[in-house]
Design a protein around this motif. Structure first.
Motif: not given
Length: 365
Positions: A132-157
């Protein structure tokens, strides 16, 4: 020249001098000695407005400069991230190529057939993870009220975390029952709350017993709360009325750990046996016998040490009674156990009032 002509000449000269001085005064008016307050206020307002305009212009210039610096910093950061990602991708490909070369060398040395070449898309499909593209993945995580990015987290993680969240949301959650104490146990109707006298041996029977106990205590607490709600407003606002309500709320809160034990089927047999006896006697409206069972549960039958207990080196005949494990006082185990045992006693006292016994000798004092 006579005197009259001389005087007329001087008078005309004086007139010419005064007229020229008047012209000079009119051309250069003198400064005012006094200034009006309105003029001072207008001058102050004009100076203030000029200062504000100058501050606004400086602020806008600083904002433009800061925005420009931020954009430049964002571009540099994006370039660094892109370079880092490209280097990581090149390193990964290089490592995979080296591992593939070592594997081919090993298989060639052992005489094994070579593996067919696999592409990255096939590997991704084997793992069952569509990218999934990173921008779309970040939007989906924000819609679920979850952190968009974690420290040291890669795209696969990040992608794996998103799939775990989706899987968790699709998993059906256990429904909580209605009642004073919500529980995941399925409550039984009142006609099926009859508690047996002995503990069941199988697991299914024990689970059903816990459902019966949870249903009975929820019924008693519900009736208790309903009885307190039916009181007159003057009784509710009195000191005794507030104390009675606080006792009910405290009992309800203190019995929640016992319900959690019912849900986990994690109750000690020595404790469960006495609780079953208390509820069974209470359902038969034999409250004195139920109170005796509560006393055996709370303080036990073990001898209470009074005075000096360890004198000498020889074992005495009655000393072993002080440390009998089968007659332990459960109310002394821990604070949580003490609280829900006292709550059971309060429920027993209310049940005696709500369902009075036929035999007056079975009324607790």
């Amino acid at each position: 020249m006579d005197f009259a002509a001389l005087m007329s000449k001087e008078i005309s000269k004086a007139k010419n001098g005064s007229s020229s001085s008047d012209q000079k005064d009119t051309s250069n008016p003198p400064e005012k000695k006094y200034v009006r307050r309105g003029e001072l206020e207008a001058a102050r307002i004009a100076a203030y407005n000029e200062e504000q305009e100058r501050s606004q212009r400086e602020r806008e210039e600083r904002m433009v400069q800061k925005r420009k610096l931020d954009e430049e910093e964002a571009e540099r950061r994006q370039e660094r991230e892109e370079k880092k990602r490209r280097l990581a991708e090149e390193t990964r490909k290089k490592r995979e190529e080296e591992e593939a070369a070592k594997e081919r060398e090993r298989r060639k040395r052992l005489g094994l057939p070579e593996l067919p070449p696999t592409s990255e898309n096939d590997a991704g499909k084997e793992e069952g993870e569509e990218d999934i593209p990173d921008e779309e993945l970040v939007e989906k995580l924000r819609e679920m009220d979850e952190p968009a990015r974690l420290f040291g987290e890669t795209h696969r993680g990040r992608l794996r975390r998103y799939r775990r969240l989706v899987q968790r949301s699709l998993t059906p959650q256990q429904q909580l029952s209605d009642g004073p104490i919500p529980t995941t146990l399925e409550l039984v109707p009142e006609k099926d709350m009859k508690i047996p006298t002995t503990l069941p041996k199988d697991m299914e029977g024990r689970k059903y017993l816990f459902r019966q106990l949870a249903s009975y205590f929820n019924m008693v607490l519900g009736e208790w709360e309903l009885a307190l709600a039916k009181r007159d407003i003057s009784v509710k606002q009195s000191l005794q009325g507030r104390q009675a309500y606080n006792a009910m709320v405290q009992s309800r809160e203190n019995m929640k750990p016992l319900f959690r034990k019912f849900e986990k089927v994690d109750v000690d047999d020595s404790l469960l046996e006495h609780v079953v006896e208390i509820v069974h006697k209470a359902q038969l409206r034999r409250y004195v016998d139920a109170n005796d069972a509560y006393l055996r549960l709370s303080i036990g039958k073990a001898a209470w040490p009074i005075g000096v207990t360890m004198v000498g080196i020889h074992e005495r005949s009655a000393r072993e009674k002080l440390h009998q494990s089968d007659q332990q006082a459960h109310i002394l185990s821990d604070e949580i156990t003490r609280k829900y045992l006292q709550s059971i006693k309060r429920c027993l006292s209310f049940a005696q009032v709500r369902w009075p016994p036929d035999d007056q000798l079975q009324i607790m004092g």
